[in-house]
Design a protein around this motif. Structure first.
Motif, mmCIF file in Angstrom:
data_model
loop_
_atom_site.group_PDB
_atom_site.id
_atom_site.type_symbol
_atom_site.label_atom_id
_atom_site.label_comp_id
_atom_site.label_asym_id
_atom_site.label_seq_id
_atom_site.Cartn_x
_atom_site.Cartn_y
_atom_site.Cartn_z
ATOM 1 N N LEU A 55 13.027 -0.852 -0.708
ATOM 2 C CA LEU A 55 12.046 0.242 -0.740
ATOM 3 C C LEU A 55 10.978 -0.002 -1.789
ATOM 4 C CD1 LEU A 55 11.816 2.989 0.744
ATOM 5 C CD2 LEU A 55 12.736 4.005 -1.308
ATOM 6 N N GLY A 56 11.408 -0.459 -2.970
ATOM 7 C CA GLY A 56 10.442 -0.738 -4.014
ATOM 8 C C GLY A 56 9.457 -1.815 -3.612
ATOM 9 N N TRP A 57 9.988 -2.910 -3.071
ATOM 10 C CA TRP A 57 9.073 -3.974 -2.687
ATOM 11 C C TRP A 57 8.171 -3.534 -1.561
ATOM 12 C CZ3 TRP A 57 7.007 -8.015 -4.710
ATOM 13 C CH2 TRP A 57 7.641 -8.629 -5.780
ATOM 14 N N TRP A 58 8.638 -2.701 -0.644
ATOM 15 C CA TRP A 58 7.754 -2.269 0.451
ATOM 16 C C TRP A 58 6.645 -1.369 -0.048
ATOM 17 C CZ3 TRP A 58 6.698 -4.342 4.809
ATOM 18 C CH2 TRP A 58 7.638 -5.140 5.427
ATOM 19 N N PHE A 59 6.942 -0.549 -1.083
ATOM 20 C CA PHE A 59 5.870 0.249 -1.684
ATOM 21 C C PHE A 59 4.755 -0.663 -2.166
ATOM 22 C CE2 PHE A 59 8.328 4.171 -1.988
ATOM 23 C CZ PHE A 59 7.320 5.090 -1.878
ATOM 24 N N ILE A 105 -1.429 -4.517 0.911
ATOM 25 C CA ILE A 105 -2.094 -4.607 2.220
ATOM 26 C C ILE A 105 -3.296 -3.673 2.269
ATOM 27 C CG2 ILE A 105 -1.801 -4.100 4.667
ATOM 28 C CD1 ILE A 105 1.049 -5.060 4.405
ATOM 29 N N ARG A 106 -3.087 -2.441 1.751
ATOM 30 C CA ARG A 106 -4.205 -1.489 1.799
ATOM 31 C C ARG A 106 -5.366 -1.951 0.936
ATOM 32 N NH1 ARG A 106 -2.753 4.023 0.137
ATOM 33 N NH2 ARG A 106 -4.805 4.613 0.884
ATOM 34 N N SER A 107 -5.066 -2.604 -0.196
ATOM 35 C CA SER A 107 -6.172 -3.091 -1.026
ATOM 36 C C SER A 107 -6.870 -4.267 -0.364
ATOM 37 C CB SER A 107 -5.639 -3.488 -2.390
ATOM 38 O OG SER A 107 -5.714 -4.870 -2.546
ATOM 39 N N LYS A 108 -6.101 -5.045 0.423
ATOM 40 C CA LYS A 108 -6.700 -6.213 1.060
ATOM 41 C C LYS A 108 -7.743 -5.785 2.101
ATOM 42 C CE LYS A 108 -7.156 -10.479 2.352
ATOM 43 N NZ LYS A 108 -7.974 -11.365 1.543
ATOM 44 N N ASN A 109 -7.391 -4.835 2.954
ATOM 45 C CA ASN A 109 -8.392 -4.447 3.950
ATOM 46 C C ASN A 109 -8.955 -3.057 3.664
ATOM 47 O OD1 ASN A 109 -6.127 -3.099 4.693
ATOM 48 N ND2 ASN A 109 -5.774 -4.234 6.570
ATOM 49 N N VAL A 121 6.179 1.907 9.030
ATOM 50 C CA VAL A 121 5.419 2.837 8.188
ATOM 51 C C VAL A 121 4.248 2.111 7.533
ATOM 52 C CG1 VAL A 121 5.542 4.309 6.178
ATOM 53 C CG2 VAL A 121 7.404 4.311 7.788
ATOM 54 N N VAL A 122 4.530 0.891 7.018
ATOM 55 C CA VAL A 122 3.464 0.131 6.367
ATOM 56 C C VAL A 122 2.414 -0.298 7.383
ATOM 57 C CG1 VAL A 122 3.008 -2.052 5.213
ATOM 58 C CG2 VAL A 122 4.826 -0.613 4.419
ATOM 59 N N VAL A 172 0.245 6.139 14.630
ATOM 60 C CA VAL A 172 1.389 6.904 14.141
ATOM 61 C C VAL A 172 2.409 7.180 15.256
ATOM 62 C CG1 VAL A 172 2.076 9.092 13.118
ATOM 63 C CG2 VAL A 172 0.121 7.865 12.219
ATOM 64 N N PRO A 173 2.010 7.542 16.477
ATOM 65 C CA PRO A 173 3.026 7.695 17.529
ATOM 66 C C PRO A 173 3.801 6.414 17.790
ATOM 67 C CG PRO A 173 0.998 8.698 18.227
ATOM 68 C CD PRO A 173 0.686 7.992 16.972
ATOM 69 N N ALA A 174 3.117 5.262 17.713
ATOM 70 C CA ALA A 174 3.836 3.999 17.885
ATOM 71 C C ALA A 174 4.845 3.805 16.771
ATOM 72 C CB ALA A 174 2.848 2.834 17.894
#
Lengths: 186, 133
Positions: A43-47, A53-57, B93-94, B103-105
Protein backbone atom coordinates in the motif's frame (compact mmCIF):
# COMPACT_ATOMS: atom_id res chain seq x y z
CA UNK A 1 -0.55 -9.19 34.98
CA UNK A 2 2.90 -9.88 36.29
CA UNK A 3 3.78 -11.68 33.08
CA UNK A 4 2.74 -8.71 31.02
CA UNK A 5 4.44 -6.06 33.10
CA UNK A 6 7.61 -7.93 33.91
CA UNK A 7 7.24 -7.59 37.66
CA UNK A 8 8.84 -10.84 38.71
CA UNK A 9 12.33 -10.45 40.06
CA UNK A 10 13.71 -13.25 37.91
CA UNK A 11 13.75 -10.84 35.05
CA UNK A 12 16.35 -8.16 35.47
CA UNK A 13 15.29 -4.87 34.04
CA UNK A 14 17.18 -1.69 33.39
CA UNK A 15 14.45 0.90 33.51
CA UNK A 16 12.78 2.00 36.73
CA UNK A 17 9.36 1.82 35.16
CA UNK A 18 8.21 -1.60 34.06
CA UNK A 19 8.10 -1.62 30.28
CA UNK A 20 5.37 -3.84 28.86
CA UNK A 21 6.73 -6.70 26.83
CA UNK A 22 5.86 -7.16 23.22
CA UNK A 23 2.66 -9.20 23.20
CA UNK A 24 2.88 -12.80 22.15
CA UNK A 25 0.47 -13.68 19.41
CA UNK A 26 -1.11 -16.99 18.67
CA UNK A 27 -0.17 -18.78 15.46
CA UNK A 28 -3.32 -17.58 13.71
CA UNK A 29 -2.78 -13.94 14.65
CA UNK A 30 0.87 -14.34 13.71
CA UNK A 31 0.05 -15.40 10.15
CA UNK A 32 -2.51 -12.60 9.88
CA UNK A 33 0.12 -10.15 11.09
CA UNK A 34 2.52 -11.19 8.35
CA UNK A 35 -0.24 -10.84 5.74
CA UNK A 36 -1.13 -7.36 7.04
CA UNK A 37 2.52 -6.38 6.99
CA UNK A 38 2.89 -7.33 3.34
CA UNK A 39 -0.33 -5.51 2.52
CA UNK A 40 0.85 -2.33 4.23
CA UNK A 41 4.17 -2.50 2.43
CA UNK A 42 2.48 -2.74 -0.96
CA UNK A 43 0.00 0.00 0.00
CA UNK A 44 2.79 2.40 0.86
CA UNK A 45 4.64 1.82 -2.36
CA UNK A 46 1.45 2.16 -4.40
CA UNK A 47 0.76 5.54 -2.79
CA UNK A 48 4.15 6.70 -3.95
CA UNK A 49 3.78 5.20 -7.43
CA UNK A 50 0.46 7.00 -7.76
CA UNK A 51 2.13 10.30 -6.92
CA UNK A 52 4.97 9.63 -9.37
CA UNK A 53 2.60 8.75 -12.20
CA UNK A 54 0.41 11.78 -11.60
CA UNK A 55 3.44 14.07 -11.54
CA UNK A 56 4.73 12.51 -14.75
CA UNK A 57 1.65 13.29 -16.81
CA UNK A 58 0.52 16.44 -15.03
CA UNK A 59 -0.62 19.24 -17.28
CA UNK A 60 1.48 22.28 -16.39
CA UNK A 61 -0.38 24.77 -18.53
CA UNK A 62 -2.79 26.11 -15.94
CA UNK A 63 -0.62 28.59 -14.10
CA UNK A 64 0.99 26.48 -11.40
CA UNK A 65 4.59 26.70 -10.40
CA UNK A 66 6.45 23.77 -11.78
CA UNK A 67 7.61 20.89 -9.67
CA UNK A 68 7.68 17.18 -10.14
CA UNK A 69 8.61 13.97 -8.40
CA UNK A 70 12.33 13.60 -8.88
CA UNK A 71 14.92 11.17 -7.64
CA UNK A 72 15.06 12.99 -4.30
CA UNK A 73 11.53 11.81 -3.58
CA UNK A 74 12.52 8.22 -4.20
CA UNK A 75 15.36 8.23 -1.67
CA UNK A 76 13.32 7.97 1.59
CA UNK A 77 11.28 5.05 0.31
CA UNK A 78 14.40 3.25 -0.83
CA UNK A 79 16.01 3.88 2.58
CA UNK A 80 12.96 2.55 4.42
CA UNK A 81 12.83 -0.54 2.24
CA UNK A 82 16.54 -1.21 2.71
CA UNK A 83 16.14 -0.83 6.47
CA UNK A 84 13.21 -3.22 6.48
CA UNK A 85 15.21 -5.79 4.51
CA UNK A 86 18.16 -5.46 6.91
CA UNK A 87 15.95 -5.83 9.97
CA UNK A 88 14.19 -8.89 8.68
CA UNK A 89 17.38 -10.58 7.52
CA UNK A 90 18.54 -10.80 11.15
CA UNK A 91 18.02 -14.08 12.88
CA UNK A 92 15.92 -13.28 15.92
CA UNK A 93 17.60 -15.98 17.96
CA UNK A 94 20.98 -14.28 17.51
CA UNK A 95 19.67 -11.17 19.25
CA UNK A 96 18.93 -13.06 22.45
CA UNK A 97 22.33 -14.73 22.29
CA UNK A 98 23.82 -13.44 25.50
CA UNK A 99 21.28 -13.53 28.25
CA UNK A 100 24.22 -14.01 30.60
CA UNK A 101 26.08 -10.88 29.69
CA UNK A 102 29.67 -9.78 30.45
CA UNK A 103 30.99 -13.25 29.84
CA UNK A 104 33.47 -13.76 27.04
CA UNK A 105 31.54 -16.67 25.61
CA UNK A 106 31.27 -17.51 21.95
CA UNK A 107 27.74 -16.19 21.52
CA UNK A 108 28.44 -12.68 22.71
CA UNK A 109 30.10 -11.31 19.61
CA UNK A 110 27.37 -12.75 17.38
CA UNK A 111 24.70 -11.04 19.46
CA UNK A 112 26.69 -7.83 19.36
CA UNK A 113 26.94 -7.97 15.55
CA UNK A 114 23.25 -8.75 15.29
CA UNK A 115 22.41 -5.74 17.44
CA UNK A 116 24.61 -3.49 15.32
CA UNK A 117 22.77 -4.69 12.23
CA UNK A 118 19.44 -4.10 13.97
CA UNK A 119 20.51 -0.58 14.86
CA UNK A 120 21.59 0.13 11.28
CA UNK A 121 18.28 -1.18 9.96
CA UNK A 122 16.18 0.90 12.33
CA UNK A 123 18.35 3.93 11.60
CA UNK A 124 17.69 3.46 7.89
CA UNK A 125 13.95 3.26 8.49
CA UNK A 126 13.80 6.24 10.81
CA UNK A 127 15.98 8.14 8.38
CA UNK A 128 13.56 7.33 5.61
CA UNK A 129 10.59 8.61 7.58
CA UNK A 130 12.45 11.75 8.69
CA UNK A 131 13.67 12.31 5.15
CA UNK A 132 10.16 12.09 3.74
CA UNK A 133 8.92 14.63 6.28
CA UNK A 134 11.82 16.95 5.49
CA UNK A 135 11.14 16.65 1.75
CA UNK A 136 7.51 17.48 2.40
CA UNK A 137 8.55 20.58 4.33
CA UNK A 138 11.51 21.82 2.32
CA UNK A 139 10.53 20.93 -1.20
CA UNK A 140 6.77 21.35 -1.12
CA UNK A 141 5.50 23.36 1.87
CA UNK A 142 8.11 26.12 2.14
CA UNK A 143 8.19 26.73 -1.60
CA UNK A 144 4.49 27.42 -1.47
CA UNK A 145 3.26 25.07 -4.14
CA UNK A 146 -0.41 24.53 -4.66
CA UNK A 147 -2.63 21.73 -3.51
CA UNK A 148 -1.88 18.90 -5.97
CA UNK A 149 1.85 19.26 -5.49
CA UNK A 150 1.72 19.17 -1.70
CA UNK A 151 -0.24 15.94 -1.88
CA UNK A 152 2.75 14.27 -3.54
CA UNK A 153 4.88 15.10 -0.52
CA UNK A 154 2.12 13.86 1.78
CA UNK A 155 1.94 10.60 -0.18
CA UNK A 156 5.68 10.27 0.36
CA UNK A 157 5.21 10.57 4.13
CA UNK A 158 2.32 8.09 3.97
CA UNK A 159 4.53 5.66 2.07
CA UNK A 160 7.31 5.75 4.62
CA UNK A 161 4.94 5.57 7.58
CA UNK A 162 3.25 2.55 6.01
CA UNK A 163 6.57 0.81 5.44
CA UNK A 164 7.62 1.51 9.02
CA UNK A 165 4.31 0.21 10.40
CA UNK A 166 4.67 -2.84 8.22
CA UNK A 167 8.13 -3.52 9.59
CA UNK A 168 6.86 -3.07 13.16
CA UNK A 169 3.97 -5.49 12.62
CA UNK A 170 6.33 -8.00 11.01
CA UNK A 171 8.69 -7.67 13.97
CA UNK A 172 5.94 -8.29 16.51
CA UNK A 173 4.63 -11.21 14.47
CA UNK A 174 8.01 -12.84 14.09
CA UNK A 175 8.82 -12.50 17.77
CA UNK A 176 6.41 -15.36 18.38
CA UNK A 177 8.35 -17.56 16.05
CA UNK A 178 9.05 -20.45 18.31
CA UNK A 179 5.44 -21.46 19.03
CA UNK A 180 5.03 -23.75 16.05
CA UNK A 181 8.51 -25.19 16.44
CA UNK A 182 7.78 -25.81 20.09
CA UNK A 183 4.62 -27.71 19.25
CA UNK A 184 6.48 -29.96 16.92
CA UNK A 185 9.55 -30.39 19.09
CA UNK A 186 7.35 -32.06 21.69
CA UNK B 1 -24.58 -39.88 3.94
CA UNK B 2 -21.84 -40.01 1.31
CA UNK B 3 -24.34 -39.14 -1.39
CA UNK B 4 -25.22 -35.98 0.51
CA UNK B 5 -21.57 -35.06 0.84
CA UNK B 6 -21.04 -35.79 -2.84
CA UNK B 7 -23.93 -33.63 -3.97
CA UNK B 8 -22.69 -30.88 -1.67
CA UNK B 9 -19.25 -31.15 -3.22
CA UNK B 10 -20.60 -31.09 -6.75
CA UNK B 11 -22.85 -28.14 -6.04
CA UNK B 12 -20.09 -26.15 -4.45
CA UNK B 13 -17.65 -26.90 -7.26
CA UNK B 14 -20.26 -25.86 -9.83
CA UNK B 15 -21.04 -22.72 -7.88
CA UNK B 16 -17.38 -21.84 -7.53
CA UNK B 17 -16.73 -22.28 -11.23
CA UNK B 18 -19.76 -20.11 -11.93
CA UNK B 19 -18.38 -17.39 -9.67
CA UNK B 20 -14.95 -17.70 -11.31
CA UNK B 21 -16.47 -17.29 -14.75
CA UNK B 22 -18.43 -14.28 -13.48
CA UNK B 23 -15.22 -12.71 -12.18
CA UNK B 24 -13.42 -13.23 -15.48
CA UNK B 25 -16.45 -11.85 -17.30
CA UNK B 26 -16.39 -8.70 -15.17
CA UNK B 27 -12.68 -8.12 -15.75
CA UNK B 28 -12.90 -8.75 -19.49
CA UNK B 29 -15.96 -6.50 -19.73
CA UNK B 30 -14.09 -3.76 -17.89
CA UNK B 31 -11.44 -4.02 -20.59
CA UNK B 32 -13.61 -4.52 -23.63
CA UNK B 33 -16.34 -1.96 -22.94
CA UNK B 34 -13.85 0.88 -22.88
CA UNK B 35 -11.39 -0.43 -25.43
CA UNK B 36 -8.20 -0.49 -23.40
CA UNK B 37 -6.83 -3.66 -21.94
CA UNK B 38 -4.84 -2.38 -18.97
CA UNK B 39 -7.14 -3.89 -16.28
CA UNK B 40 -6.23 -7.36 -17.50
CA UNK B 41 -3.14 -7.19 -15.29
CA UNK B 42 -5.46 -7.47 -12.29
CA UNK B 43 -6.15 -11.08 -13.23
CA UNK B 44 -2.41 -11.76 -13.27
CA UNK B 45 -1.92 -10.41 -9.76
CA UNK B 46 -4.86 -12.32 -8.32
CA UNK B 47 -3.82 -15.54 -10.02
CA UNK B 48 -0.23 -15.12 -8.85
CA UNK B 49 -1.26 -14.24 -5.29
CA UNK B 50 -1.65 -17.79 -3.86
CA UNK B 51 1.49 -18.98 -5.65
CA UNK B 52 4.20 -17.78 -3.21
CA UNK B 53 2.14 -19.16 -0.36
CA UNK B 54 2.14 -22.60 -1.92
CA UNK B 55 5.81 -22.57 -2.91
CA UNK B 56 7.17 -21.22 0.34
CA UNK B 57 4.79 -23.34 2.39
CA UNK B 58 6.28 -26.41 0.74
CA UNK B 59 9.77 -25.04 1.39
CA UNK B 60 8.96 -24.49 5.05
CA UNK B 61 8.10 -28.15 5.42
CA UNK B 62 4.84 -27.85 7.29
CA UNK B 63 3.66 -31.15 5.85
CA UNK B 64 6.29 -33.57 7.09
CA UNK B 65 6.98 -33.66 10.77
CA UNK B 66 10.47 -35.07 10.52
CA UNK B 67 12.13 -32.09 8.86
CA UNK B 68 12.51 -29.04 11.04
CA UNK B 69 10.04 -26.28 10.40
CA UNK B 70 11.50 -23.07 9.07
CA UNK B 71 9.09 -20.25 9.68
CA UNK B 72 11.04 -17.74 7.62
CA UNK B 73 10.04 -19.33 4.33
CA UNK B 74 6.36 -19.43 5.26
CA UNK B 75 6.53 -15.81 6.38
CA UNK B 76 8.07 -14.77 3.09
CA UNK B 77 5.20 -16.50 1.31
CA UNK B 78 2.58 -14.77 3.46
CA UNK B 79 4.29 -11.43 2.96
CA UNK B 80 4.38 -11.78 -0.82
CA UNK B 81 0.77 -12.94 -0.88
CA UNK B 82 -0.40 -9.93 1.08
CA UNK B 83 1.64 -7.72 -1.22
CA UNK B 84 0.04 -9.27 -4.31
CA UNK B 85 -3.51 -8.88 -2.99
CA UNK B 86 -3.03 -5.19 -2.25
CA UNK B 87 -1.38 -4.79 -5.65
CA UNK B 88 -4.49 -6.23 -7.24
CA UNK B 89 -6.56 -3.62 -5.40
CA UNK B 90 -4.25 -0.69 -5.99
CA UNK B 91 -3.41 -1.22 -9.65
CA UNK B 92 -6.89 -0.31 -10.98
CA UNK B 93 -7.18 2.56 -8.50
CA UNK B 94 -3.86 4.02 -9.65
CA UNK B 95 -4.74 3.47 -13.31
CA UNK B 96 -8.05 5.26 -12.78
CA UNK B 97 -6.35 8.04 -10.87
CA UNK B 98 -3.94 8.56 -13.77
CA UNK B 99 -6.92 8.70 -16.17
CA UNK B 100 -5.73 5.66 -18.04
CA UNK B 101 -8.97 3.79 -17.37
CA UNK B 102 -12.35 5.11 -16.29
CA UNK B 103 -13.85 4.77 -12.84
CA UNK B 104 -16.55 2.23 -13.84
CA UNK B 105 -13.82 0.10 -15.41
CA UNK B 106 -11.92 0.35 -12.13
CA UNK B 107 -14.93 -0.79 -10.11
CA UNK B 108 -15.64 -3.65 -12.47
CA UNK B 109 -12.08 -4.89 -12.51
CA UNK B 110 -11.73 -4.70 -8.72
CA UNK B 111 -14.95 -6.62 -8.12
CA UNK B 112 -14.02 -9.14 -10.80
CA UNK B 113 -10.60 -9.62 -9.26
CA UNK B 114 -12.16 -10.08 -5.83
CA UNK B 115 -14.47 -12.76 -7.19
CA UNK B 116 -11.55 -14.56 -8.86
CA UNK B 117 -9.40 -14.43 -5.76
CA UNK B 118 -12.26 -15.47 -3.49
CA UNK B 119 -12.88 -18.46 -5.73
CA UNK B 120 -9.23 -19.50 -5.59
CA UNK B 121 -9.13 -19.12 -1.82
CA UNK B 122 -12.34 -21.00 -1.12
CA UNK B 123 -11.39 -23.73 -3.59
CA UNK B 124 -8.03 -24.33 -1.95
CA UNK B 125 -9.59 -24.17 1.52
CA UNK B 126 -12.19 -26.68 0.44
CA UNK B 127 -9.66 -29.14 -0.89
CA UNK B 128 -7.37 -28.73 2.07
CA UNK B 129 -10.22 -29.72 4.36
CA UNK B 130 -11.13 -32.53 2.01
CA UNK B 131 -7.61 -33.90 2.24
CA UNK B 132 -7.49 -33.84 5.97
CA UNK B 133 -10.67 -35.86 6.36
Amino acid sequence: MSSQWNLNEHHKRICLFPIPRIPRLGPRARDAGVYISGALFALGWWFFIDAAIRSKNWNYDDGYKKTSVQFVDWVPGICSTLGMIVINCIDKAALRGDSFSFSSGGGTSVAWKARVFLFVGFAFMAGGLAGSVSILCIKYLISGYGEPFVSWGIYNVVQNAAIMTSAAILWVAQNTESEYQYNFAI
Amino acid sequence: MTADVDTFLYNSVIGLSFVLALGFLLVIMSCALYGNWWPLFVVATYVLAPLPNAIFGRCAGREDIMSDYQGGFADAGYFLTGLMIVTGFCLPVVLAHAHVITVPAMIMSISGGLLIYGTIISYSRFFAEDDSF
